[in-house]
Design a protein around this motif. Structure first.
Motif, short mmCIF file in Angstrom:
data_model
loop_
_atom_site.label_atom_id
_atom_site.label_comp_id
_atom_site.label_asym_id
_atom_site.label_seq_id
_atom_site.Cartn_x
_atom_site.Cartn_y
_atom_site.Cartn_z
N LEU A 143 10.15 3.72 -2.08
CA LEU A 143 8.89 3.24 -1.52
C LEU A 143 8.28 2.13 -2.38
O LEU A 143 7.67 1.20 -1.86
CB LEU A 143 7.89 4.40 -1.40
CG LEU A 143 8.14 5.42 -0.30
CD1 LEU A 143 7.11 6.53 -0.38
CD2 LEU A 143 8.10 4.78 1.06
N ILE A 144 8.47 2.22 -3.69
CA ILE A 144 7.94 1.19 -4.58
C ILE A 144 8.67 -0.13 -4.37
O ILE A 144 8.07 -1.21 -4.45
CB ILE A 144 8.03 1.66 -6.04
CG1 ILE A 144 7.07 2.83 -6.27
CG2 ILE A 144 7.73 0.54 -7.01
CD1 ILE A 144 7.24 3.54 -7.58
N LEU B 51 0.83 -1.21 0.00
CA LEU B 51 0.00 0.00 0.00
C LEU B 51 0.87 1.26 0.00
O LEU B 51 0.58 2.22 -0.71
CB LEU B 51 -0.93 -0.01 1.21
CG LEU B 51 -2.00 -1.09 1.22
CD1 LEU B 51 -2.78 -1.05 2.52
CD2 LEU B 51 -2.91 -0.96 0.03
N ILE B 52 1.95 1.23 0.78
CA ILE B 52 2.87 2.37 0.81
C ILE B 52 3.54 2.53 -0.55
O ILE B 52 3.75 3.65 -1.02
CB ILE B 52 3.92 2.19 1.93
CG1 ILE B 52 3.23 2.25 3.29
CG2 ILE B 52 5.01 3.25 1.85
CD1 ILE B 52 4.12 1.88 4.45
N SER B 53 3.83 1.42 -1.22
CA SER B 53 4.46 1.51 -2.54
C SER B 53 3.51 2.10 -3.57
O SER B 53 3.94 2.75 -4.51
CB SER B 53 4.99 0.16 -2.99
OG SER B 53 3.93 -0.69 -3.37
N LEU B 54 2.21 1.85 -3.41
CA LEU B 54 1.25 2.47 -4.33
C LEU B 54 1.24 3.98 -4.15
O LEU B 54 1.17 4.74 -5.13
CB LEU B 54 -0.15 1.89 -4.11
CG LEU B 54 -0.33 0.43 -4.49
CD1 LEU B 54 -1.72 -0.05 -4.11
CD2 LEU B 54 -0.07 0.23 -5.96
N VAL B 55 1.35 4.43 -2.91
CA VAL B 55 1.48 5.87 -2.64
C VAL B 55 2.77 6.38 -3.27
O VAL B 55 2.80 7.47 -3.87
CB VAL B 55 1.44 6.15 -1.12
CG1 VAL B 55 1.78 7.59 -0.82
CG2 VAL B 55 0.09 5.78 -0.55
N GLY B 56 3.84 5.59 -3.15
CA GLY B 56 5.10 5.96 -3.77
C GLY B 56 5.00 6.09 -5.27
O GLY B 56 5.63 6.96 -5.88
N ALA B 57 4.20 5.21 -5.89
CA ALA B 57 4.04 5.28 -7.35
C ALA B 57 3.34 6.58 -7.75
O ALA B 57 3.72 7.22 -8.73
CB ALA B 57 3.25 4.07 -7.84
N VAL B 58 2.33 6.97 -6.97
CA VAL B 58 1.63 8.23 -7.26
C VAL B 58 2.59 9.41 -7.09
O VAL B 58 2.64 10.33 -7.92
CB VAL B 58 0.39 8.37 -6.36
CG1 VAL B 58 -0.22 9.75 -6.49
CG2 VAL B 58 -0.63 7.30 -6.70
N ILE B 59 3.37 9.39 -6.01
CA ILE B 59 4.35 10.46 -5.77
C ILE B 59 5.37 10.50 -6.89
O ILE B 59 5.76 11.57 -7.35
CB ILE B 59 5.03 10.27 -4.40
CG1 ILE B 59 4.03 10.48 -3.27
CG2 ILE B 59 6.20 11.24 -4.23
CD1 ILE B 59 4.57 10.11 -1.91
N TRP B 60 5.80 9.33 -7.37
CA TRP B 60 6.79 9.28 -8.44
C TRP B 60 6.23 9.90 -9.72
O TRP B 60 6.92 10.65 -10.41
CB TRP B 60 7.21 7.83 -8.68
CG TRP B 60 8.18 7.68 -9.80
CD1 TRP B 60 9.49 8.07 -9.81
CD2 TRP B 60 7.92 7.12 -11.08
NE1 TRP B 60 10.04 7.76 -11.02
CE2 TRP B 60 9.11 7.19 -11.81
CE3 TRP B 60 6.78 6.56 -11.66
CZ2 TRP B 60 9.19 6.70 -13.11
CZ3 TRP B 60 6.88 6.08 -12.94
CH2 TRP B 60 8.08 6.16 -13.65
N ILE B 61 4.99 9.58 -10.03
CA ILE B 61 4.38 10.14 -11.24
C ILE B 61 4.26 11.65 -11.12
O ILE B 61 4.64 12.39 -12.05
CB ILE B 61 3.02 9.48 -11.51
CG1 ILE B 61 3.22 8.03 -11.92
CG2 ILE B 61 2.24 10.24 -12.57
CD1 ILE B 61 1.94 7.22 -11.97
N LEU B 62 3.77 12.12 -9.97
CA LEU B 62 3.66 13.57 -9.78
C LEU B 62 5.02 14.26 -9.78
O LEU B 62 5.19 15.33 -10.37
CB LEU B 62 2.92 13.87 -8.48
CG LEU B 62 1.44 13.50 -8.45
CD1 LEU B 62 0.86 13.75 -7.07
CD2 LEU B 62 0.68 14.27 -9.50
#
Length: 73
Positions: free
Chosen positions: A56-57, A21-32
């Protein structure tokens, strides 16, 4: 020699799911962060933010490996 540590995998699974779940947040942060660093390349903090997101991913894999290596064969 066969690696016989299924117990470490089973114990680490709930923690890996939280890390997922934390890595999914990391993916969103990475895209942004990637979009913002393309729009404004003068801001070096966005590239650091993208690197943090990549860490995080990778977190679920690191958590599972750590738990597997903690349990003796």
């Amino acid at each position: 020699m066969e690696d016989c540590r299924p117990l470490g995998f089973l114990i680490g699974l709930p923690f890996a799911l939280i890390a997922l779940l934390i890595s999914l947040v990391g993916a969103v942060i990475w895209i942004l962060g990637s979009i913002l660093s393309c729009l404004c390349p003068c801001c070096a903090c966005f590239s650091g933010l993208a690197n943090l997101a990549v860490d995080l991913i990778k977190l679920p894999v690191k958590v599972i490996r750590w738990f597997i290596h903690q349990i003796p064969c």
